[in-house]
Design a protein around this motif. Structure first.
Motif, PDB file in Angstrom:
ATOM      1  N   GLN A  14     -38.581  -1.040 -11.279  1.00 38.95           N
ATOM      2  CA  GLN A  14     -38.222   0.275 -10.735  1.00 38.95           C
ATOM      3  C   GLN A  14     -38.661   1.383 -11.678  1.00 38.95           C
ATOM      4  O   GLN A  14     -39.165   2.422 -11.238  1.00 38.95           O
ATOM      5  CB  GLN A  14     -36.718   0.360 -10.484  1.00 38.95           C
ATOM      6  N   LYS A  15     -38.493   1.188 -12.967  1.00 35.97           N
ATOM      7  CA  LYS A  15     -38.928   2.188 -13.947  1.00 35.97           C
ATOM      8  C   LYS A  15     -40.436   2.408 -13.861  1.00 35.97           C
ATOM      9  O   LYS A  15     -40.922   3.541 -13.878  1.00 35.97           O
ATOM     10  CB  LYS A  15     -38.546   1.731 -15.354  1.00 35.97           C
ATOM     11  N   ARG A  16     -41.185   1.321 -13.728  1.00 36.37           N
ATOM     12  CA  ARG A  16     -42.632   1.416 -13.620  1.00 36.37           C
ATOM     13  C   ARG A  16     -43.030   2.185 -12.364  1.00 36.37           C
ATOM     14  O   ARG A  16     -43.914   3.054 -12.392  1.00 36.37           O
ATOM     15  CB  ARG A  16     -43.238   0.011 -13.600  1.00 36.37           C
ATOM     16  N   LEU A  17     -42.332   1.928 -11.249  1.00 34.32           N
ATOM     17  CA  LEU A  17     -42.632   2.633 -10.003  1.00 34.32           C
ATOM     18  C   LEU A  17     -42.306   4.120 -10.105  1.00 34.32           C
ATOM     19  O   LEU A  17     -43.034   4.968  -9.593  1.00 34.32           O
ATOM     20  CB  LEU A  17     -41.869   1.996  -8.840  1.00 34.32           C
TER      21      LEU A  17
ATOM     22  N   PRO B 247     -44.786   7.206  -4.068  1.00 36.55           N
ATOM     23  CA  PRO B 247     -44.086   7.944  -3.006  1.00 36.55           C
ATOM     24  C   PRO B 247     -43.219   7.038  -2.134  1.00 36.55           C
ATOM     25  O   PRO B 247     -42.165   7.460  -1.655  1.00 36.55           O
ATOM     26  CB  PRO B 247     -45.201   8.586  -2.202  1.00 36.55           C
ATOM     27  N   ASP B 248     -43.651   5.802  -1.921  1.00 35.61           N
ATOM     28  CA  ASP B 248     -42.848   4.886  -1.105  1.00 35.61           C
ATOM     29  C   ASP B 248     -41.512   4.575  -1.787  1.00 35.61           C
ATOM     30  O   ASP B 248     -40.465   4.555  -1.139  1.00 35.61           O
ATOM     31  CB  ASP B 248     -43.605   3.586  -0.871  1.00 35.61           C
ATOM     32  N   PHE B 249     -41.552   4.324  -3.085  1.00 34.49           N
ATOM     33  CA  PHE B 249     -40.312   4.024  -3.812  1.00 34.49           C
ATOM     34  C   PHE B 249     -39.413   5.256  -3.858  1.00 34.49           C
ATOM     35  O   PHE B 249     -38.195   5.149  -3.716  1.00 34.49           O
ATOM     36  CB  PHE B 249     -40.621   3.524  -5.222  1.00 34.49           C
ATOM     37  N   ALA B 250     -40.013   6.452  -4.020  1.00 32.84           N
ATOM     38  CA  ALA B 250     -39.223   7.690  -4.022  1.00 32.84           C
ATOM     39  C   ALA B 250     -38.536   7.887  -2.674  1.00 32.84           C
ATOM     40  O   ALA B 250     -37.347   8.234  -2.621  1.00 32.84           O
ATOM     41  CB  ALA B 250     -40.115   8.871  -4.356  1.00 32.84           C
ATOM     42  N   ASP B 251     -39.258   7.636  -1.599  1.00 36.34           N
ATOM     43  CA  ASP B 251     -38.668   7.770  -0.265  1.00 36.34           C
ATOM     44  C   ASP B 251     -37.546   6.762  -0.078  1.00 36.34           C
ATOM     45  O   ASP B 251     -36.489   7.078   0.476  1.00 36.34           O
ATOM     46  CB  ASP B 251     -39.759   7.574   0.798  1.00 36.34           C
ATOM     47  N   GLU B 252     -37.768   5.529  -0.549  1.00 35.63           N
ATOM     48  CA  GLU B 252     -36.726   4.505  -0.450  1.00 35.63           C
ATOM     49  C   GLU B 252     -35.480   4.904  -1.227  1.00 35.63           C
ATOM     50  O   GLU B 252     -34.352   4.745  -0.752  1.00 35.63           O
ATOM     51  CB  GLU B 252     -37.266   3.178  -0.974  1.00 35.63           C
ATOM     52  N   LEU B 253     -35.656   5.448  -2.443  1.00 35.80           N
ATOM     53  CA  LEU B 253     -34.495   5.890  -3.240  1.00 35.80           C
ATOM     54  C   LEU B 253     -33.733   7.003  -2.545  1.00 35.80           C
ATOM     55  O   LEU B 253     -32.495   7.000  -2.512  1.00 35.80           O
ATOM     56  CB  LEU B 253     -34.958   6.359  -4.623  1.00 35.80           C
ATOM     57  N   VAL B 254     -34.453   7.960  -1.986  1.00 37.66           N
ATOM     58  CA  VAL B 254     -33.786   9.082  -1.299  1.00 37.66           C
ATOM     59  C   VAL B 254     -33.018   8.565  -0.103  1.00 37.66           C
ATOM     60  O   VAL B 254     -31.848   8.930   0.110  1.00 37.66           O
ATOM     61  CB  VAL B 254     -34.825  10.151  -0.886  1.00 37.66           C
TER      62      VAL B 254
ATOM     63  N   GLU C 162     -32.216  -3.611   4.334  1.00 39.44           N
ATOM     64  CA  GLU C 162     -33.405  -3.103   5.004  1.00 39.44           C
ATOM     65  C   GLU C 162     -34.508  -2.831   3.996  1.00 39.44           C
ATOM     66  O   GLU C 162     -34.243  -2.462   2.850  1.00 39.44           O
ATOM     67  CB  GLU C 162     -33.101  -1.778   5.719  1.00 39.44           C
ATOM     68  N   TYR C 163     -35.719  -3.000   4.472  1.00 35.45           N
ATOM     69  CA  TYR C 163     -36.887  -2.658   3.661  1.00 35.45           C
ATOM     70  C   TYR C 163     -37.705  -1.652   4.442  1.00 35.45           C
ATOM     71  O   TYR C 163     -37.889  -1.764   5.644  1.00 35.45           O
ATOM     72  CB  TYR C 163     -37.747  -3.900   3.364  1.00 35.45           C
ATOM     73  N   MET C 164     -38.186  -0.682   3.723  1.00 36.11           N
ATOM     74  CA  MET C 164     -39.005   0.344   4.364  1.00 36.11           C
ATOM     75  C   MET C 164     -40.478  -0.062   4.288  1.00 36.11           C
ATOM     76  O   MET C 164     -40.940  -0.522   3.252  1.00 36.11           O
ATOM     77  CB  MET C 164     -38.826   1.685   3.659  1.00 36.11           C
ATOM     78  N   VAL C 165     -41.154   0.133   5.368  1.00 29.53           N
ATOM     79  CA  VAL C 165     -42.584  -0.083   5.383  1.00 29.53           C
ATOM     80  C   VAL C 165     -43.191   1.263   5.770  1.00 29.53           C
ATOM     81  O   VAL C 165     -42.971   1.787   6.855  1.00 29.53           O
ATOM     82  CB  VAL C 165     -42.984  -1.168   6.416  1.00 29.53           C
ATOM     83  N   VAL C 166     -43.910   1.836   4.830  1.00 34.41           N
ATOM     84  CA  VAL C 166     -44.491   3.156   5.059  1.00 34.41           C
ATOM     85  C   VAL C 166     -46.000   2.985   5.200  1.00 34.41           C
ATOM     86  O   VAL C 166     -46.661   2.355   4.361  1.00 34.41           O
ATOM     87  CB  VAL C 166     -44.159   4.107   3.872  1.00 34.41           C
TER      88      VAL C 166
END
Length: 125
Positions: free
Chosen positions: A92-95, A101-108, A119-123
């Motif tokens: 997560q730190k590396r991302l 942007p995908d990890f940022a969207d998932e965190l938000v 759930e997993y997001m697929v962007v």
């Protein structure tokens, strides 16, 4: 001069004569003398018994080895769990450092309860 079979003044006939006068028995010692002479060995045996008891029954004794083995297996499992969590957090730190942007969207979405934990997001870009 003394003959070769004569043992001299210390032994020989004089010792035998003395034993014959006392009836061949040793002289009796007093009870106090026996107790005093037995006190040293008794204390030594007691010290050895105490140390042997600690070696077997003490907190680091032989009988506590099973407890240590059980703790070791429990802690090994916990260590594996913590290492997996550490690897996940490092990923997560590396991302985050890359600015993914995908990890940022998932965190938000996760922090605003817009996504479940399963759930997993697929962007798609």
């Amino acid at each position: 001069m003394a003959a070769p079979d004569d043992k001299g003044a210390r032994g020989g006939l004089r010792g035998a004569a003395r034993r014959a006068q006392t009836g061949g028995m040793k002289s009796r010692r007093s009870a106090r003398s026996l107790i005093v002479s037995a006190a040293g060995p008794a204390v030594a045996v007691l010290v050895v018994v105490v140390f042997a008891g600690f070696a077997l029954l003490g907190s680091n004794g032989l009988l506590s080895l099973d407890g240590y083995r059980k703790q070791l297996s429990e802690r090994t499992v916990a260590l594996a769990r913590y290492e997996a969590e550490r690897a996940r957090l490092q990923n997560q730190k590396r991302l985050i450092e890359r600015g993914d942007p995908d990890f940022a969207d998932e965190l938000v979405r996760r922090n605003t309860d817009m996504i479940d934990r399963n759930e997993y997001m697929v962007v798609e870009h």
